[in-house]
Write an enzyme that holds these catalytic residues in place. Structure first.
Site, mmCIF file in Angstrom:
data_model
loop_
_atom_site.group_PDB
_atom_site.id
_atom_site.type_symbol
_atom_site.label_atom_id
_atom_site.label_comp_id
_atom_site.label_asym_id
_atom_site.label_seq_id
_atom_site.Cartn_x
_atom_site.Cartn_y
_atom_site.Cartn_z
ATOM 1 N N ILE A 78 5.687 -156.797 -0.355
ATOM 2 C CA ILE A 78 4.653 -157.651 -0.935
ATOM 3 C C ILE A 78 3.566 -156.745 -1.495
ATOM 4 O O ILE A 78 3.016 -155.911 -0.788
ATOM 5 C CB ILE A 78 4.031 -158.588 0.132
ATOM 6 C CG1 ILE A 78 5.110 -159.427 0.822
ATOM 7 C CG2 ILE A 78 2.957 -159.478 -0.482
ATOM 8 C CD1 ILE A 78 5.894 -160.325 -0.083
ATOM 9 N N ALA A 123 -0.479 -153.398 0.031
ATOM 10 C CA ALA A 123 0.917 -153.858 0.038
ATOM 11 C C ALA A 123 1.435 -153.794 1.467
ATOM 12 O O ALA A 123 0.786 -153.231 2.344
ATOM 13 C CB ALA A 123 1.767 -152.962 -0.853
ATOM 14 N N LYS A 124 2.566 -154.376 1.696
ATOM 15 C CA LYS A 124 3.253 -154.228 2.988
ATOM 16 C C LYS A 124 4.708 -154.572 2.774
ATOM 17 O O LYS A 124 5.050 -155.348 1.875
ATOM 18 C CB LYS A 124 2.650 -155.186 4.024
ATOM 19 C CG LYS A 124 2.928 -154.801 5.453
ATOM 20 C CD LYS A 124 2.096 -153.598 5.831
ATOM 21 C CE LYS A 124 1.827 -153.487 7.301
ATOM 22 N NZ LYS A 124 0.602 -152.735 7.548
ATOM 23 N N GLY A 125 5.565 -153.990 3.606
ATOM 24 C CA GLY A 125 6.993 -154.303 3.486
ATOM 25 C C GLY A 125 7.630 -154.343 4.849
ATOM 26 O O GLY A 125 6.995 -154.006 5.857
ATOM 27 N N ASP A 164 4.900 -148.130 9.792
ATOM 28 C CA ASP A 164 4.236 -149.260 10.452
ATOM 29 C C ASP A 164 5.034 -149.491 11.743
ATOM 30 O O ASP A 164 5.808 -148.614 12.157
ATOM 31 C CB ASP A 164 4.225 -150.487 9.526
ATOM 32 C CG ASP A 164 3.229 -151.551 9.973
ATOM 33 O OD1 ASP A 164 2.024 -151.371 9.759
ATOM 34 O OD2 ASP A 164 3.657 -152.563 10.558
#
Ligand code: GLU
Length: 440
Positions: A78, A123-125, A164
């Site tokens: 995202i 962002a993050k995934g 993460d």
């Protein structure tokens, strides 16, 4: 309409956000940003832009298991906002990863980078997988296949992943190597900054692994005196003893604090005289959990006893939504420092407010990780390698300046530190939009 007439920017209504599914982490995150917009008077179009991510990518890809069978996995990336710079944020491997959660985490990255004044967006995934269920070879194939599925959606000046929950330097090394091999002739090293949080041997920065935990310690040293607490003899409890918790514990210990209670996914321990944090870390490296750790004065306790342990600072450094109404009413602390992202539910936060427990927000407390990611990116781009002392002093300087910025915003807007942190981030984003305008 003539070409000179302008289409008015539609004013969004914040209500639909809070009217959404009460369990939605994104609704919770967007709701608090929306409230902060009101407190600091951010323009309506900033609230509108931030109320949804710019891009949402979902991929499905097969991975060969060691027994020769294939399994299909689901992955996300995202990209929430890039007004201030390339998208930036971690990749999570966890069985509960969902679109909604990754959207919330991406929004928090936008706010975190803006608050820290890093030239990054958010962002993050993630991949829906339990990394403990896979062998090292399976993890490598999954990582390489996921990276290739992300294709051109990531890039060293476009979107830069990092570790993460459930990922580490080894996974970042594989991501970097896969990206380079699929985007160049494979010999070109000028793109190592496509990923941060790599091992030092692959272009990672000194001090990146401990950065998030170390950052919590710098935030506390700066903000605790105002709350009438001192680092020497500070009693703290930790929920989670992973990358964030384990390094926070050791940094706080080195600064004179003592860890009186700790809980992970398997067990909870208490010791009023303080647990030996370095020994506990060695135990976790071997066993994978704090369970079974023995030291003088340490005893196993129930989760409820853990939460009720009298302490100065309670640090949730695990997953989201862990401090709900009940846990918030059990806590016996003066300050809650959010080590993990979004640990407190809105109902939990309300109880903490009523009980006078000060909350130090995650976008400040856990920003040490992305700050050293930025330092890694800068080192990679300029072809230099800094020693640990230089990295640590840059980290400390950035965190201390930001903690002061948050304190100032809280005084200016007469609000709590969480709203103030979002407000200080929003000011920076709004200023950028104001100057550059909205295309076309
Ligand atoms: N995953 C970490 C965070 O939530 C680090 C992100 C990064 O270094 O880009 O802040």
């Amino acid at each position: 309409m003539t070409p000179t007439q302008r289409v008015p920017i539609e004013l969004p209504n914040a209500k639909p956000l809070s009217a959404a599914d009460p369990d939605s982490l994104f609704a919770m995150a967007a709701g608090s940003v929306s409230r902060a917009c009101e407190v600091v008077g951010a323009p309506e179009y900033v609230r509108a832009i931030l109320s949804q991510p710019k891009n949402e990518l979902i991929v499905h890809f097969p991975v060969r298991r060691d027994d020769g069978s294939y399994e299909i996995f689901k992955g996300y990336r995202i990209q929430h906002n890039n007004a201030l710079g390339p998208y930036k944020g971690g990749i999570r491997y966890h069985p509960e990863v969902s679109l909604d959660d990754v959207k919330a985490l991406a929004l928090w990255m936008t706010m975190k980078c803006a608050l820290m004044r890093l030239p990054f967006g958010g962002a993050k995934g993630g991949v829906k997988v339990n990394p403990r269920d896979l062998s090292s070879n399976e993890l490598m194939r999954l990582t390489r296949r996921f990276t290739s599925a992300l294709g051109n959606h990531i890039g060293p000046d476009h979107d830069i992943p990092a570790p993460d929950v459930g990922t580490n330097a080894q996974i970042m090394d594989w991501m970097m190597d896969t990206y380079i091999n699929t985007h160049t002739d494979g010999a070109h090293q000028g793109m190592v900054h496509v990923v941060t949080g790599k091992s030092v041997g692959c272009g990672g920065s000194e001090g990146r692994e401990k950065a998030t935990g170390q950052g919590i310690c710098y935030v506390l040293s700066e903000l605790l005196p105002e709350l009438n607490l001192r680092m020497e003899k500070l009693r703290f409890s930790l929920l989670g003893f992973g990358n964030v918790g384990a390094f926070a514990a050791q940094a706080l210990n080195a600064a004179g604090g003592k860890m009186v209670a700790v809980m992970d996914h398997v067990a909870a321990l208490r010791n009023p005289d303080g647990l030996p944090t370095a020994d506990l870390y060695q135990h976790v490296v071997k066993i994978g959990s704090i369970a079974g750790f023995k030291s003088a004065g340490t005893r196993a306790v129930s989760p409820e006893e853990f939460y009720r342990t009298p302490t100065d600072v309670f640090i949730p450094a695990a997953l989201e939504r862990m401090i709900d109404q009940q846990k918030a009413s059990w806590l016996d602390c003066k300050v809650l420092a959010e080590g993990g992202n979004g640990p407190t539910t809105p109902a939990g936060a309300e109880i903490l407010r009523q009980r006078g427990i000060a909350v130090l927000p995650a976008i400040l407390c856990n920003a040490g990780g992305v700050t050293v990611s930025y330092l890694e990116w800068v080192q990679n781009k300029t072809g230099v390698h800094w020693d640990l002392q230089r990295v640590d002093s840059e980290l400390q300087r950035t965190i201390v300046l930001t903690a002061r910025r948050v304190r100032l915003a809280a005084h200016q807007h007469d609000t709590d530190l969480s709203t103030a942190a979002f407000g200080a981030a929003l000011d920076h984003i709004a200023d950028s939009y104001l100057r550059r305008g909205i295309f076309p």
